[in-house]
Write an enzyme that holds these catalytic residues in place. Sequence first.
Site, PDB file in Angstrom:
ATOM      1  N   LYS A  19       0.885  -1.335  -0.010  1.00  0.00           N
ATOM      2  CA  LYS A  19       0.161   0.045  -0.092  1.00  0.00           C
ATOM      3  C   LYS A  19       0.826   1.121   0.049  1.00  0.00           C
ATOM      4  O   LYS A  19       2.025   1.144   0.494  1.00  0.00           O
ATOM      5  CB  LYS A  19      -0.996   0.207   1.317  1.00  0.00           C
ATOM      6  CG  LYS A  19      -0.353   0.023   2.622  1.00  0.00           C
ATOM      7  CD  LYS A  19       0.463   1.187   3.058  1.00  0.00           C
ATOM      8  CE  LYS A  19       0.732   1.234   4.586  1.00  0.00           C
ATOM      9  NZ  LYS A  19       1.340   2.329   4.912  1.00  0.00           N
ATOM     10  N   GLY A 111       3.522  -1.733   4.416  1.00  0.00           N
ATOM     11  CA  GLY A 111       2.737  -2.569   4.687  1.00  0.00           C
ATOM     12  C   GLY A 111       3.005  -4.052   4.440  1.00  0.00           C
ATOM     13  O   GLY A 111       1.908  -4.680   4.438  1.00  0.00           O
ATOM     14  N   GLY A 113       4.482  -6.859   5.716  1.00  0.00           N
ATOM     15  CA  GLY A 113       4.168  -7.786   6.815  1.00  0.00           C
ATOM     16  C   GLY A 113       2.561  -8.112   6.882  1.00  0.00           C
ATOM     17  O   GLY A 113       1.903  -9.091   7.145  1.00  0.00           O
ATOM     18  N   SER A 114       2.051  -6.686   7.179  1.00  0.00           N
ATOM     19  CA  SER A 114       0.518  -6.721   7.418  1.00  0.00           C
ATOM     20  C   SER A 114      -0.126  -7.184   6.057  1.00  0.00           C
ATOM     21  O   SER A 114      -1.145  -7.781   6.417  1.00  0.00           O
ATOM     22  CB  SER A 114       0.333  -5.223   7.700  1.00  0.00           C
ATOM     23  OG  SER A 114       0.923  -4.426   8.699  1.00  0.00           O
ATOM     24  N   ASP A 147      -2.093  -2.134  10.614  1.00  0.00           N
ATOM     25  CA  ASP A 147      -2.193  -1.756   8.989  1.00  0.00           C
ATOM     26  C   ASP A 147      -3.095  -2.987   8.743  1.00  0.00           C
ATOM     27  O   ASP A 147      -3.616  -2.886   7.588  1.00  0.00           O
ATOM     28  CB  ASP A 147      -1.023  -1.604   8.429  1.00  0.00           C
ATOM     29  CG  ASP A 147      -0.393  -0.301   8.359  1.00  0.00           C
ATOM     30  OD1 ASP A 147      -1.387   0.658   8.747  1.00  0.00           O
ATOM     31  OD2 ASP A 147       0.579  -0.130   8.100  1.00  0.00           O
TER      32      ASP A 147
HETATM   33  O1  C5P Z   1       0.214  -1.580  15.332  1.00  0.00           O
HETATM   34  P1  C5P Z   1       1.754  -1.859  15.133  1.00  0.00           P
HETATM   35  O2  C5P Z   1       2.185  -2.984  15.637  1.00  0.00           O
HETATM   36  O3  C5P Z   1       1.760  -2.019  13.564  1.00  0.00           O
HETATM   37  O4  C5P Z   1       2.341  -0.364  15.348  1.00  0.00           O
HETATM   38  C1  C5P Z   1       3.726  -0.471  15.516  1.00  0.00           C
HETATM   39  C2  C5P Z   1       4.252   0.650  16.385  1.00  0.00           C
HETATM   40  O5  C5P Z   1       3.772   1.942  15.771  1.00  0.00           O
HETATM   41  C3  C5P Z   1       3.182   0.910  17.562  1.00  0.00           C
HETATM   42  O6  C5P Z   1       3.743  -0.150  18.724  1.00  0.00           O
HETATM   43  C4  C5P Z   1       3.166   2.136  18.114  1.00  0.00           C
HETATM   44  O7  C5P Z   1       4.344   2.629  18.750  1.00  0.00           O
HETATM   45  C5  C5P Z   1       3.052   2.920  16.860  1.00  0.00           C
HETATM   46  N1  C5P Z   1       1.969   3.405  16.259  1.00  0.00           N
HETATM   47  C6  C5P Z   1       1.163   4.368  16.853  1.00  0.00           C
HETATM   48  N2  C5P Z   1      -0.065   4.722  16.270  1.00  0.00           N
HETATM   49  C7  C5P Z   1      -0.589   3.899  15.462  1.00  0.00           C
HETATM   50  C8  C5P Z   1       0.034   2.868  14.962  1.00  0.00           C
HETATM   51  C9  C5P Z   1       1.070   2.598  15.248  1.00  0.00           C
HETATM   52  O8  C5P Z   1       1.641   5.048  17.678  1.00  0.00           O
HETATM   53  N3  C5P Z   1      -1.895   4.376  15.033  1.00  0.00           N
END
Ligand code: C5P
Length: 308
Positions: A19, A111, A113-114, A147
């Site tokens: 993406k 994105g 891995g997501s 994501d």
């Molecule tokens: O959700 P994901 O594991 O992909 O996010 C990785 C890191 O990015 C989270 O641990 C957080 O620190 C940060 N993040 C955030 N706000 C979001 C998405 C991600 O602070 N909306």
Amino acid sequence: MSLPPSVPSHPVYIPAYAKVNLTLAVLGRRADGYHRLSSVMQTISLHDTLRLSAAKAREPKRVTCFCDLDGLPMAENLAYRAAILLQRAACVTAGVSIEAQKVIPAQGGLGGGSSDAAAILNALNILWAVGYDAARLEALGAQLGSDVPFFIGGGTALIEGRGEVVTPLPDAESLWYVLVKPPVAVSTAAVFGSLDPAEYDDATASEALVAAIRAGEPLPFERLSNTLERGVMQVYPAIAAARDALLASGAPIVRMSGSGPTLYAPFRTLAEAATVYRCFCEREQTGRAANIAWLCHTVSREQATNRW
Ligand code: C5P
């Protein structure tokens, strides 16, 4: 006695599309440490390939995942974790053998891995005859990463909350994209963690895009934006240098996707996109920047979800 639903013995190959964030506005920080987002996301044709086949006969319930990326333990691979999550949630008695050919760069802001995780949830939901609807798959996906819910449906969508609130939009204008990945790996957590509250944005740019997309108008390129871009480029001069090289190659607009480092430049015609792509690649041959470039295009929701 009926046999448990299983992956067919003949392997299936599934693309998992990357993406770009056409907009990414960080609105503020939540009590749980995540950030509130307003982002228009778009699937593009750069993709990983996942091969799913039946688990070995001697271990029919086992989930295994081989990935051609060095240094990624199976237990940390989001594709593997997605399969285990669905298997447990739906009490599935079948297993699966997954092979993941990685093309989308890891920690690239695209994105990868997501998308792999969402592709596995979508595919095994069918192959294991689980029968969850998209909302249930999105909720499972949110447990794996912010994501993942977007990639369950793909196409063009407005993303809110921390990423788990997905509003599908009509497919945005179909475009060509030149992508450039500078030679740095960026930690999403570090980028969000170091974001100065003074940089928080409002949702105006996302709203402008949503309005144009709903009206079936061309994408307003001047509204493409990313709250995280300025700070990330300050920390990683290689990203700013790659942006400057892409602009010097003739790209009118260059934006960063997600928390970076990958940059994208959108084009309405292949003639323009290919000219910029070639010019950028020629400059790269004479320099030492080690950027990687791709020429790809929009992937519609229908294309993103009709995987095989
Ligand atoms: O959700 P994901 O594991 O992909 O996010 C990785 C890191 O990015 C989270 O641990 C957080 O620190 C940060 N993040 C955030 N706000 C979001 C998405 C991600 O602070 N909306």
